[in-house]
Motif scaffolding. Structure first.
Motif, mmCIF file in Angstrom:
data_model
loop_
_atom_site.group_PDB
_atom_site.id
_atom_site.type_symbol
_atom_site.label_atom_id
_atom_site.label_comp_id
_atom_site.label_asym_id
_atom_site.label_seq_id
_atom_site.Cartn_x
_atom_site.Cartn_y
_atom_site.Cartn_z
ATOM 1 N N ALA A 142 0.838 -1.202 0.000
ATOM 2 C CA ALA A 142 0.000 0.000 0.000
ATOM 3 C C ALA A 142 0.873 1.253 0.000
ATOM 4 O O ALA A 142 0.587 2.224 -0.709
ATOM 5 N N ALA A 143 1.950 1.253 0.799
ATOM 6 C CA ALA A 143 2.852 2.404 0.846
ATOM 7 C C ALA A 143 3.561 2.588 -0.498
ATOM 8 O O ALA A 143 3.722 3.718 -0.974
ATOM 9 N N ALA A 144 3.959 1.488 -1.125
ATOM 10 C CA ALA A 144 4.623 1.579 -2.426
ATOM 11 C C ALA A 144 3.658 2.108 -3.485
ATOM 12 O O ALA A 144 4.032 2.943 -4.320
ATOM 13 N N TYR A 145 2.415 1.647 -3.457
ATOM 14 C CA TYR A 145 1.415 2.135 -4.413
ATOM 15 C C TYR A 145 1.147 3.617 -4.185
ATOM 16 O O TYR A 145 1.046 4.396 -5.135
ATOM 17 N N ASP A 146 1.050 4.032 -2.928
ATOM 18 C CA ASP A 146 0.810 5.435 -2.608
ATOM 19 C C ASP A 146 1.951 6.302 -3.140
ATOM 20 O O ASP A 146 1.715 7.352 -3.731
ATOM 21 N N ALA A 147 3.190 5.853 -2.942
ATOM 22 C CA ALA A 147 4.343 6.607 -3.442
ATOM 23 C C ALA A 147 4.319 6.683 -4.964
ATOM 24 O O ALA A 147 4.581 7.738 -5.556
ATOM 25 N N TRP A 148 3.983 5.555 -5.627
ATOM 26 C CA TRP A 148 3.908 5.541 -7.081
ATOM 27 C C TRP A 148 2.825 6.488 -7.580
ATOM 28 O O TRP A 148 3.041 7.251 -8.527
ATOM 29 N N LEU A 149 1.648 6.447 -6.937
ATOM 30 C CA LEU A 149 0.540 7.304 -7.357
ATOM 31 C C LEU A 149 0.896 8.779 -7.172
ATOM 32 O O LEU A 149 0.634 9.599 -8.055
#
Length: 109
Positions: A33-40
């Protein structure tokens, strides 16, 4: 302040049972979730920093409708529906007797 602790049933050789579920799965999900948030956030910032002019919703809708019409025209047996100008549901291999198969034409504004 004094505390009284009853240790009569304490056994130091047994491990305490703690219902905690699968911690590895929870941590993996949190990291994903943290990686997706950073990517977004990075994608949004890249879009905001893009010097090209913005495209209006009407232009995007018009372009996508043209692309969909071209794809529908390329389908075999895609006879245009007389009411909406699109391929009929039966021409695209859908049964009109199936619930929800016949959809009303979209209103143009």
């Amino acid at each position: 302040m004094q505390f009284h602790v009853d240790t009569t049933a304490y056994d130091p050789t047994t491990r305490p049972q703690r219902p905690r579920g699968d911690a590895a799965a929870r941590l993996r999900q949190a990291h994903e979730a943290a990686a997706y948030d950073a990517w977004l956030c990075q994608q949004v910032q890249t879009s905001l920093d893009d010097p090209r002019p913005n495209v209006t919703q009407a232009a995007v809708t018009r372009d996508m409708n043209e692309r969909k019409a071209a794809l529908r025209a390329a389908l075999p047996d895609s006879a245009p529906d007389t009411a909406s100008g699109t391929a009929s549901s039966t021409a695209r291999g859908r049964s009109s007797s199936r619930p929800g198969a016949a959809r009303p034409a979209a209103k143009k504004s």
